[in-house]
Design a protein around this motif. Structure first.
Motif, PDB file in Angstrom:
ATOM      1  N   GLU A  56       7.456  -3.090   8.449  1.00 48.45           N
ATOM      2  CA  GLU A  56       7.684  -2.032   7.481  1.00 48.45           C
ATOM      3  C   GLU A  56       6.079  -1.972   6.844  1.00 48.45           C
ATOM      4  O   GLU A  56       5.209  -2.770   6.829  1.00 48.45           O
ATOM      5  CB  GLU A  56       8.574  -2.731   6.405  1.00 48.45           C
ATOM      6  CG  GLU A  56       8.196  -3.869   5.399  1.00 48.45           C
ATOM      7  CD  GLU A  56       9.348  -3.837   4.358  1.00 48.45           C
ATOM      8  OE1 GLU A  56       9.866  -2.723   3.808  1.00 48.45           O
ATOM      9  OE2 GLU A  56       9.409  -5.177   3.821  1.00 48.45           O
ATOM     10  N   PHE A  57       5.864  -0.634   6.472  1.00 52.63           N
ATOM     11  CA  PHE A  57       4.529  -0.264   5.669  1.00 52.63           C
ATOM     12  C   PHE A  57       4.520   0.977   5.042  1.00 52.63           C
ATOM     13  O   PHE A  57       5.505   1.726   5.115  1.00 52.63           O
ATOM     14  CB  PHE A  57       3.411  -0.231   7.416  1.00 52.63           C
ATOM     15  CG  PHE A  57       4.064   0.943   8.138  1.00 52.63           C
ATOM     16  CD1 PHE A  57       3.470   2.207   8.176  1.00 52.63           C
ATOM     17  CD2 PHE A  57       5.095   0.759   9.113  1.00 52.63           C
ATOM     18  CE1 PHE A  57       4.002   3.184   9.096  1.00 52.63           C
ATOM     19  CE2 PHE A  57       5.328   1.796  10.145  1.00 52.63           C
ATOM     20  CZ  PHE A  57       4.895   3.011   9.963  1.00 52.63           C
ATOM     21  N   ASP A  58       3.271   1.167   4.146  1.00 48.97           N
ATOM     22  CA  ASP A  58       3.222   2.228   3.346  1.00 48.97           C
ATOM     23  C   ASP A  58       2.219   3.378   4.582  1.00 48.97           C
ATOM     24  O   ASP A  58       1.420   3.092   5.288  1.00 48.97           O
ATOM     25  CB  ASP A  58       2.044   1.825   2.510  1.00 48.97           C
ATOM     26  CG  ASP A  58       1.950   2.916   1.527  1.00 48.97           C
ATOM     27  OD1 ASP A  58       1.907   4.108   1.970  1.00 48.97           O
ATOM     28  OD2 ASP A  58       1.569   2.400   0.404  1.00 48.97           O
ATOM     29  N   THR A  59       2.977   4.443   4.630  1.00 53.45           N
ATOM     30  CA  THR A  59       2.873   5.469   5.425  1.00 53.45           C
ATOM     31  C   THR A  59       1.506   6.205   4.949  1.00 53.45           C
ATOM     32  O   THR A  59       0.904   7.171   5.903  1.00 53.45           O
ATOM     33  CB  THR A  59       3.794   6.513   5.842  1.00 53.45           C
ATOM     34  OG1 THR A  59       4.343   7.181   4.663  1.00 53.45           O
ATOM     35  CG2 THR A  59       5.027   5.927   6.474  1.00 53.45           C
ATOM     36  N   ARG A  60       0.990   5.850   3.875  1.00 55.20           N
ATOM     37  CA  ARG A  60      -0.338   6.308   3.490  1.00 55.20           C
ATOM     38  C   ARG A  60      -1.430   5.783   4.345  1.00 55.20           C
ATOM     39  O   ARG A  60      -2.738   6.430   4.215  1.00 55.20           O
ATOM     40  CB  ARG A  60      -0.567   6.495   2.056  1.00 55.20           C
ATOM     41  CG  ARG A  60       0.420   7.105   1.379  1.00 55.20           C
ATOM     42  CD  ARG A  60       0.361   6.968  -0.078  1.00 55.20           C
ATOM     43  NE  ARG A  60       0.846   5.436  -0.522  1.00 55.20           N
ATOM     44  CZ  ARG A  60       0.872   4.991  -1.703  1.00 55.20           C
ATOM     45  NH1 ARG A  60       0.493   5.841  -2.713  1.00 55.20           N
ATOM     46  NH2 ARG A  60       1.196   3.836  -1.835  1.00 55.20           N
ATOM     47  N   THR A  80      -1.169   9.909   8.648  1.00 58.44           N
ATOM     48  CA  THR A  80      -1.178   9.428   7.230  1.00 58.44           C
ATOM     49  C   THR A  80      -0.166  10.348   6.401  1.00 58.44           C
ATOM     50  O   THR A  80      -0.245  11.524   6.837  1.00 58.44           O
ATOM     51  CB  THR A  80      -2.115   9.289   6.516  1.00 58.44           C
ATOM     52  OG1 THR A  80      -2.906  10.570   6.165  1.00 58.44           O
ATOM     53  CG2 THR A  80      -3.201   8.313   7.193  1.00 58.44           C
ATOM     54  N   TYR A  84       7.103   5.500   2.788  1.00 55.99           N
ATOM     55  CA  TYR A  84       7.271   4.032   3.188  1.00 55.99           C
ATOM     56  C   TYR A  84       8.373   3.984   4.370  1.00 55.99           C
ATOM     57  O   TYR A  84       9.173   4.757   4.444  1.00 55.99           O
ATOM     58  CB  TYR A  84       7.741   3.102   2.111  1.00 55.99           C
ATOM     59  CG  TYR A  84       7.396   1.712   2.119  1.00 55.99           C
ATOM     60  CD1 TYR A  84       5.871   1.422   1.663  1.00 55.99           C
ATOM     61  CD2 TYR A  84       7.990   0.808   2.635  1.00 55.99           C
ATOM     62  CE1 TYR A  84       5.588   0.215   1.571  1.00 55.99           C
ATOM     63  CE2 TYR A  84       7.474  -0.402   2.901  1.00 55.99           C
ATOM     64  CZ  TYR A  84       6.297  -0.773   2.387  1.00 55.99           C
ATOM     65  OH  TYR A  84       5.870  -2.183   2.502  1.00 55.99           O
ATOM     66  N   GLU A  85       7.937   3.095   5.343  1.00 53.89           N
ATOM     67  CA  GLU A  85       8.585   3.198   6.713  1.00 53.89           C
ATOM     68  C   GLU A  85       9.071   1.762   7.100  1.00 53.89           C
ATOM     69  O   GLU A  85       8.154   0.865   6.969  1.00 53.89           O
ATOM     70  CB  GLU A  85       7.980   3.952   7.946  1.00 53.89           C
ATOM     71  CG  GLU A  85       8.861   4.002   9.255  1.00 53.89           C
ATOM     72  CD  GLU A  85       8.274   5.095  10.070  1.00 53.89           C
ATOM     73  OE1 GLU A  85       8.441   5.263  11.097  1.00 53.89           O
ATOM     74  OE2 GLU A  85       7.491   5.987   9.655  1.00 53.89           O
ATOM     75  N   GLU A 133       2.916  10.827   2.724  1.00 51.42           N
ATOM     76  CA  GLU A 133       3.572   9.967   1.895  1.00 51.42           C
ATOM     77  C   GLU A 133       4.716   9.224   2.235  1.00 51.42           C
ATOM     78  O   GLU A 133       5.360   9.979   3.174  1.00 51.42           O
ATOM     79  CB  GLU A 133       3.833  10.794   0.529  1.00 51.42           C
ATOM     80  CG  GLU A 133       2.619  11.416  -0.343  1.00 51.42           C
ATOM     81  CD  GLU A 133       2.091  10.598  -1.035  1.00 51.42           C
ATOM     82  OE1 GLU A 133       2.681   9.439  -1.764  1.00 51.42           O
ATOM     83  OE2 GLU A 133       0.812  10.378  -1.132  1.00 51.42           O
ATOM     84  N   ARG A 170      11.510   1.167  -0.202  1.00 47.53           N
ATOM     85  CA  ARG A 170      11.313   0.091   0.725  1.00 47.53           C
ATOM     86  C   ARG A 170      12.614  -0.660   1.164  1.00 47.53           C
ATOM     87  O   ARG A 170      13.625  -0.308   0.529  1.00 47.53           O
ATOM     88  CB  ARG A 170      10.434  -1.093   0.185  1.00 47.53           C
ATOM     89  CG  ARG A 170       9.001  -0.605  -0.381  1.00 47.53           C
ATOM     90  CD  ARG A 170       8.176  -1.777  -0.820  1.00 47.53           C
ATOM     91  NE  ARG A 170       8.169  -2.565   0.129  1.00 47.53           N
ATOM     92  CZ  ARG A 170       7.036  -3.463   0.045  1.00 47.53           C
ATOM     93  NH1 ARG A 170       6.261  -3.384  -1.102  1.00 47.53           N
ATOM     94  NH2 ARG A 170       6.741  -4.399   0.941  1.00 47.53           N
ATOM     95  N   GLY A 197       8.480   6.569  -1.222  1.00 47.93           N
ATOM     96  CA  GLY A 197       8.012   5.072  -1.075  1.00 47.93           C
ATOM     97  C   GLY A 197       9.098   3.970  -1.234  1.00 47.93           C
ATOM     98  O   GLY A 197       8.830   2.980  -1.604  1.00 47.93           O
TER      99      GLY A 197
END
Length: 190
Positions: A155-159, A123, A127-128, A125, A184, A182
């Motif tokens: 695509e996803f939130d890397t947290r 995890t 966005y990927e 901070e 996008r 973050g």
């Protein structure tokens, strides 16, 4: 007229910080890896200390980038990006952008399934977004698992805890965009 040497040196700090944050590494971890103190690293990143070659060499090694990437000498007018693959944790990572901060683009080659050094989820901070160029990707996001084939994207939130790797006996290649704050990747129809 600006001072080219001063401009180059002022850009080193933001590049160092962007590289460290892209690796989700703390100042303390980087200090242990390079032999520099966390205080020195912080002062380099904020521009309060002018970098020396003795400081930049272990930093380039730790980040897996050529020294040129840290210094970013003035452009010669050649717009081409000279691709320099970096090998880290069994992956081959090819940076496709050369400016620090903001959205970064990479081509990543994942080794065949079973050859990856780990399947530990990470995890950090950001966005990927990634697009599968060749092969098949096994993608774990939180408690869910997906298999993506050539031409598919995610695509996803890397947290969220995540892991990517080849899903079969072949290597897999992806094009990935990563935004540390973050950002996008939005695709809009024409």
């Amino acid at each position: 007229m600006g001072n080219p040497e001063k401009d180059v040196l002022e850009g080193v700090g933001p590049r160092l910080r962007a590289l460290r944050q892209a690796r989700s590494t703390t100042l303390a971890d980087l200090a242990a890896e390079t032999g520099l103190t966390a205080s020195t690293l912080s002062r380099l990143e904020t521009g309060k200390l002018r970098p020396t070659l003795e400081q930049l060499l272990p930093l380039a090694r730790a980040h897996g980038v050529p020294l040129d990437d840290l210094v970013a000498a003035p452009l010669t007018g050649d717009p081409r990006i000279h691709l320099r693959p970096v090998r880290r944790s069994g992956l081959t990572i090819v940076p496709l952008t050369r400016r620090p901060g903001g959205v970064q683009a990479y081509k990543v080659v994942y080794p065949p399934a079973g050859r990856a050094s780990t399947t530990k989820r990470q995890t950090h901070e950001g966005y990927e977004w990634f697009y599968v160029l060749t092969g098949t990707i096994r993608f774990i996001l939180g408690e869910d698992e997906y298999v993506l084939t050539e031409g598919e994207a995610a695509e996803f939130d890397t947290r969220l805890p995540h892991w990517l790797g080849s899903a079969d006996h072949r290597a897999a290649e992806v094009l990935t965009l990563f935004g540390p704050q973050g950002e996008r990747a939005h695709l809009t129809p024409r």
